[in-house]
Design a protein around this motif. Structure first.
Motif, short mmCIF file in Angstrom:
data_model
loop_
_atom_site.label_atom_id
_atom_site.label_comp_id
_atom_site.label_asym_id
_atom_site.label_seq_id
_atom_site.Cartn_x
_atom_site.Cartn_y
_atom_site.Cartn_z
N GLU A 137 0.86 -1.19 0.00
CA GLU A 137 0.00 0.00 0.00
C GLU A 137 0.89 1.23 0.00
O GLU A 137 1.82 1.35 0.81
N ASN A 140 -4.45 4.75 -2.26
CA ASN A 140 -5.64 5.40 -1.70
C ASN A 140 -6.16 6.47 -2.64
O ASN A 140 -5.39 7.32 -3.11
N GLU A 148 -7.94 2.10 -3.48
CA GLU A 148 -8.68 1.97 -2.21
C GLU A 148 -9.57 3.19 -2.03
O GLU A 148 -9.11 4.32 -2.08
N ASP A 156 -11.86 0.51 1.71
CA ASP A 156 -10.93 0.68 2.83
C ASP A 156 -11.72 0.94 4.12
O ASP A 156 -12.85 1.44 4.07
N LYS A 161 -10.94 -4.10 3.00
CA LYS A 161 -9.92 -4.00 4.05
C LYS A 161 -10.61 -3.76 5.38
O LYS A 161 -11.29 -2.75 5.57
N GLU A 165 -6.20 -4.96 8.33
CA GLU A 165 -5.25 -3.84 8.49
C GLU A 165 -4.89 -3.64 9.94
O GLU A 165 -5.68 -3.93 10.84
MN MN Z 1 -5.69 2.61 2.91
#
Ligand code: MN
Ligand code: G
Length: 388
Positions: free
Chosen positions: A178, A231, A259, A289, A310, A347
């Motif tokens: 990420e 992201n 994300e 996310d 996530k 996460e």
């Molecule tokens: Mn993220």
């Protein structure tokens, strides 16, 4: 402590003007004098003054209008107005335009000297405050929009990307990384401050473009078959550059998972379904996310049909000791995998016991400090860490 200030003195009466000038010079300051407002505005164009003292009743431009014009270009310089014919109206308008003191003639000499001294000191303080912001690097905290915009521009050029592995426990390898925005500018301590400034300034699109360019630049260092999670702010979905075939990230879209956080709503985005379709045809995959931390509704999940979800760190951390978290995750994992074809990523994994619990619940893709902290491209994941 006294220091010499530079004072602009404006009065159409020669006698008054030279009398004031003498008093002020006697206090140790420099004086420039003008007989009319327009002429004084000309002087203000060419040099800076620490204080302006002006008569009100003058031909061509009265002192209140002169004050108004000064304020259009300088919010800080103190202005003392003096009048032989005080009126309620001129006093009120002077206050509206930020007069420092309003004196009537004949002026009390001590009160005048005090006002001059105080105005110069306060102006000096205002300057030092600005210098303080510069040396502490806190100028980003200013609410002055122009100053914020300037420091935001500077910060934009110093952003760098950290990467954190998303590991597959079963395969013992980094399945993906990420990309995480990092500030290189002390005026903005972290990504939240940069995002906050971008939001306030309406500059989310340029920020998103910079980030995508930085991610694309780092991508060649990544081994084949490893995905990149990037992201995207909902505002990025509104930026045409994201969909341009020649945009930096488009060239590697097939390796990129965008994300989108559940914390922000995507409902207001125009033509959302068409945009999602275009992203897919460019080759992007999608992740939702922060699942479990945002809107409880289904909008983001149903509209995006993401390939990945996530789980938010709040649901992950301490799961080894929480029956409630375990039963939610135990239900989510097979539902996503078997019914919805979505892979689950946990996460914020910091502890070995949480890692073991997640693995036992069928959650194979994990991300967190336990494996690696976000770092410049590309940190190695460790699998041998025991208790954090
Ligand atoms: Mn993220
Ligand atoms: O919202 P998003 O999931 O993109 O946030 C990722 C943030 O979480 C990053 O800023 C990253 O530094 C942080 N982070 C990554 N792993 C961990 C972790 O194990 N613990 C905590 N507390 N934060 C983490």
């Amino acid at each position: 402590m006294t220091f010499g200030g530079r004072i602009l003195l404006v009065d159409d009466d020669d006698g008054f003007r030279s009398a004031y000038a003498r008093v002020i010079r006697g206090m140790g300051h420099d004086v420039e004098a003008a007989a009319r407002g327009p002429q004084a505005l000309g002087l203000l164009e060419t040099r800076s003054f620490d204080l302006v003292i002006s008569d009100i009743s003058m031909p061509e431009m009265d002192g209140v209008e002169f004050l108004r014009r000064i304020r259009q270009r300088d919010a800080d310089v103190p202005v003392i107005l003096v009048t032989g014919a005080p009126t309620f109206d001129s006093a009120v308008r002077s206050i509206e335009h930020g007069v420092f003191r309003y004196f009537t003639k004949p002026v009390d000499r001590d009160a005048f000297a005090d006002a001059v001294k105080r105005a110069l000191s306060l102006h000096r303080l205002a300057r030092l405050k600005r210098e303080a912001l510069e040396v502490t690097g806190l100028s980003g905290a200013t609410n002055d929009r122009e100053a914020l915009s300037r420091s935001f521009d500077a910060a934009l050029g110093k952003i760098w990307m950290a990467f954190q592995p998303i590991v597959s426990l079963r395969e013992r390898r980094a399945f993906a990384f990420e990309a995480l925005m990092r500030s290189g500018d002390p005026a903005f301590p972290g990504p939240m401050e940069i995002l906050g400034a971008a939001e306030r300034l309406g500059r989310l699109s340029p920020l998103g473009r910079s980030l995508r360019r930085l991610v694309a630049a780092a991508a060649p260092g990544l081994s084949d078959g490893t995905l990149l999670f990037v992201n995207a702010h909902p505002a990025d979905l509104d930026d045409d550059e994201l969909y341009a075939a020649d945009a930096p990230l488009s060239a590697i879209a097939g390796r990129v998972v965008l994300e989108i956080t559940e914390r922000a709503s995507v409902e207001h985005i125009r033509d959302l379904d068409a945009r999602i379709g275009r992203l897919r045809s460019l080759g992007y995959r999608l992740a939702v996310d922060d699942l479990g931390a945002g809107y409880a509704g289904l909008t983001t999940l149903t509209r995006l049909s993401p390939e990945f979800v996530k789980l938010d760190a709040a649901l992950v951390q301490g799961i080894h000791a929480s029956q409630g978290k375990q039963s939610v995750v135990r239900a989510i994992v097979p539902l996503c995998r078997d019914e919805l074809s979505m892979r689950v990523i946990a996460e914020g994994v910091e502890r070995f016991d949480d890692r073991e619990t997640l693995a036992g619940l069928g959650c194979d893709l994990l991300q967190g400090f336990l494996f690696a902290r976000p770092a410049p491209p590309f940190p190695r994941a460790r699998f041998d860490a025991l208790e954090a």
